[in-house]
Design a protein around this motif. Sequence first.
Motif, mmCIF file in Angstrom:
data_model
loop_
_atom_site.group_PDB
_atom_site.id
_atom_site.type_symbol
_atom_site.label_atom_id
_atom_site.label_comp_id
_atom_site.label_asym_id
_atom_site.label_seq_id
_atom_site.Cartn_x
_atom_site.Cartn_y
_atom_site.Cartn_z
ATOM 1 N N UNK A 7 0.858 -1.181 0.000
ATOM 2 C CA UNK A 7 0.000 0.000 0.000
ATOM 3 C C UNK A 7 0.893 1.230 0.000
ATOM 4 N N UNK A 8 0.812 2.015 -1.064
ATOM 5 C CA UNK A 8 1.613 3.231 -1.194
ATOM 6 C C UNK A 8 0.733 4.434 -0.878
ATOM 7 N N UNK A 9 1.177 5.237 0.079
ATOM 8 C CA UNK A 9 0.429 6.440 0.460
ATOM 9 C C UNK A 9 1.311 7.649 0.188
ATOM 10 N N UNK A 10 0.784 8.611 -0.552
ATOM 11 C CA UNK A 10 1.503 9.854 -0.820
ATOM 12 C C UNK A 10 0.753 10.989 -0.133
ATOM 13 N N UNK A 11 1.507 11.838 0.565
ATOM 14 C CA UNK A 11 0.897 12.880 1.384
ATOM 15 C C UNK A 11 1.471 14.242 1.030
ATOM 16 N N UNK A 12 0.606 15.176 0.671
ATOM 17 C CA UNK A 12 1.008 16.568 0.488
ATOM 18 C C UNK A 12 0.819 17.308 1.800
ATOM 19 N N UNK A 13 1.827 18.095 2.203
ATOM 20 C CA UNK A 13 1.762 18.761 3.507
ATOM 21 C C UNK A 13 2.571 20.048 3.487
ATOM 22 N N UNK A 14 2.282 20.925 4.461
ATOM 23 C CA UNK A 14 3.156 22.054 4.737
ATOM 24 C C UNK A 14 3.427 22.096 6.231
ATOM 25 N N UNK A 15 4.643 22.459 6.585
ATOM 26 C CA UNK A 15 5.079 22.440 7.984
ATOM 27 C C UNK A 15 4.424 23.523 8.827
ATOM 28 N N UNK A 16 3.841 24.559 8.209
ATOM 29 C CA UNK A 16 3.173 25.609 8.967
ATOM 30 C C UNK A 16 1.695 25.308 9.178
ATOM 31 N N UNK A 17 1.229 24.192 8.662
ATOM 32 C CA UNK A 17 -0.199 23.861 8.683
ATOM 33 C C UNK A 17 -0.515 22.953 9.866
ATOM 34 N N UNK A 18 -1.231 23.457 10.889
ATOM 35 C CA UNK A 18 -1.546 22.600 12.033
ATOM 36 C C UNK A 18 -2.418 21.414 11.660
ATOM 37 N N UNK A 19 -3.248 21.570 10.633
ATOM 38 C CA UNK A 19 -4.087 20.457 10.192
ATOM 39 C C UNK A 19 -3.237 19.336 9.606
ATOM 40 N N UNK A 20 -2.060 19.700 9.063
ATOM 41 C CA UNK A 20 -1.155 18.675 8.539
ATOM 42 C C UNK A 20 -0.537 17.861 9.669
ATOM 43 N N UNK A 190 -3.043 10.424 -1.172
ATOM 44 C CA UNK A 190 -3.348 9.582 -2.332
ATOM 45 C C UNK A 190 -2.920 8.159 -1.995
ATOM 46 N N UNK A 191 -3.856 7.219 -2.134
ATOM 47 C CA UNK A 191 -3.611 5.820 -1.796
ATOM 48 C C UNK A 191 -3.524 4.999 -3.071
ATOM 49 N N UNK A 192 -2.377 4.353 -3.264
ATOM 50 C CA UNK A 192 -2.150 3.506 -4.446
ATOM 51 C C UNK A 192 -2.492 4.209 -5.748
ATOM 52 N N UNK A 193 -2.258 5.510 -5.784
ATOM 53 C CA UNK A 193 -2.420 6.338 -6.986
ATOM 54 C C UNK A 193 -3.850 6.334 -7.535
ATOM 55 N N UNK A 194 -4.825 6.003 -6.698
ATOM 56 C CA UNK A 194 -6.191 6.014 -7.235
ATOM 57 C C UNK A 194 -7.245 6.571 -6.289
ATOM 58 N N UNK A 195 -7.037 6.504 -4.994
ATOM 59 C CA UNK A 195 -8.017 7.017 -4.042
ATOM 60 C C UNK A 195 -7.436 8.226 -3.336
ATOM 61 N N UNK A 196 -8.155 9.366 -3.402
ATOM 62 C CA UNK A 196 -7.659 10.600 -2.813
ATOM 63 C C UNK A 196 -8.627 11.124 -1.757
ATOM 64 N N UNK A 197 -8.067 11.658 -0.673
ATOM 65 C CA UNK A 197 -8.849 12.359 0.341
ATOM 66 C C UNK A 197 -8.056 13.580 0.782
ATOM 67 N N UNK A 198 -8.752 14.598 1.276
ATOM 68 C CA UNK A 198 -8.098 15.819 1.738
ATOM 69 C C UNK A 198 -8.598 16.193 3.116
ATOM 70 N N UNK A 199 -7.804 16.995 3.802
ATOM 71 C CA UNK A 199 -8.182 17.481 5.119
ATOM 72 C C UNK A 199 -7.684 16.585 6.234
ATOM 73 N N UNK A 200 -7.801 17.100 7.450
ATOM 74 C CA UNK A 200 -7.319 16.364 8.626
ATOM 75 C C UNK A 200 -8.333 15.290 9.011
ATOM 76 N N UNK A 201 -8.311 14.198 8.273
ATOM 77 C CA UNK A 201 -9.220 13.089 8.514
ATOM 78 C C UNK A 201 -8.890 12.398 9.837
ATOM 79 N N UNK A 202 -9.879 11.760 10.431
ATOM 80 C CA UNK A 202 -9.663 11.015 11.670
ATOM 81 C C UNK A 202 -8.924 9.714 11.366
ATOM 82 N N UNK A 207 -8.189 4.794 8.140
ATOM 83 C CA UNK A 207 -8.147 3.333 8.198
ATOM 84 C C UNK A 207 -9.203 2.732 7.279
ATOM 85 N N UNK A 208 -10.381 3.323 7.245
ATOM 86 C CA UNK A 208 -11.462 2.807 6.395
ATOM 87 C C UNK A 208 -11.070 2.866 4.920
ATOM 88 N N UNK A 209 -10.414 3.946 4.512
ATOM 89 C CA UNK A 209 -9.955 4.055 3.111
ATOM 90 C C UNK A 209 -8.941 2.964 2.819
#
Length: 216
Positions: A7-20, A190-202, A207-209
């Motif tokens: 399972x490959x997970x790619x994460x976009x983030x910024x260090x100044x973002x508390x939600x990240x 981005x999960x396995x280059x096909x499923x994307x979600x944004x925001x500070x998910x729980x 886990x459900x994704x």
Amino acid sequence: MLTMTNLQIEVGFDLICPWCLIGKVSLDKAISRFTEQYPSVEVNVKWHGVQLLPDVPKNGLPFQAFYEKRLGSLQAMSLRQQQVNDAAAKVGFRINFDRIKTFPNTAKAHALLTCMSNFIGEEEYKKTLDRLFHGYFFFGEDIGSDELLYSVAQAAGIGKKMFDEWLEQPESNILTDGYLTQIRGVPHYVFNQKTEISGAQSPEQIFAVMQNLLRS
């Protein structure tokens, strides 16, 4: 019977973002649960730095003045910080906004992380990422300063000569990442280059994704 072994997970983030930071803690919790439940599936995470506010001066801005102007008032700033800490409390920590004096430009921090990703393993990279997140949000460190970034590089085994060479390179060359050109907000997963979600998910949502990908 499981057919997925990686399972490959790619994460976009910024260090100044508390939600990240909240999103990273949630992701860590989700991965821990997933690997415990599905030990035969290898999970790999690739982090992509996204500089949300590239026009911030290289020496940063006064933190409180920046957010007061951005949000319109001290009251609005206080309400936003409470909102963030309510979300942070759900995953087990609190951000010390009162310690943060400088709103930094994160270009050099992202450049350092991007270059380090070629020389250190995933676990060491994650430790360095945590070091920068925690330094800023827990201890109010200026993660845009050369001195702080060099101490972080040293802790990861990076010498002064290599550090100076990295930060002398044009930031546009270091930070360019075509994969992220369409991302407008972080955290972004981005999960396995096909499923994307944004925001500070729980942790439960992430886990459900991950679990749903086993069935796809």
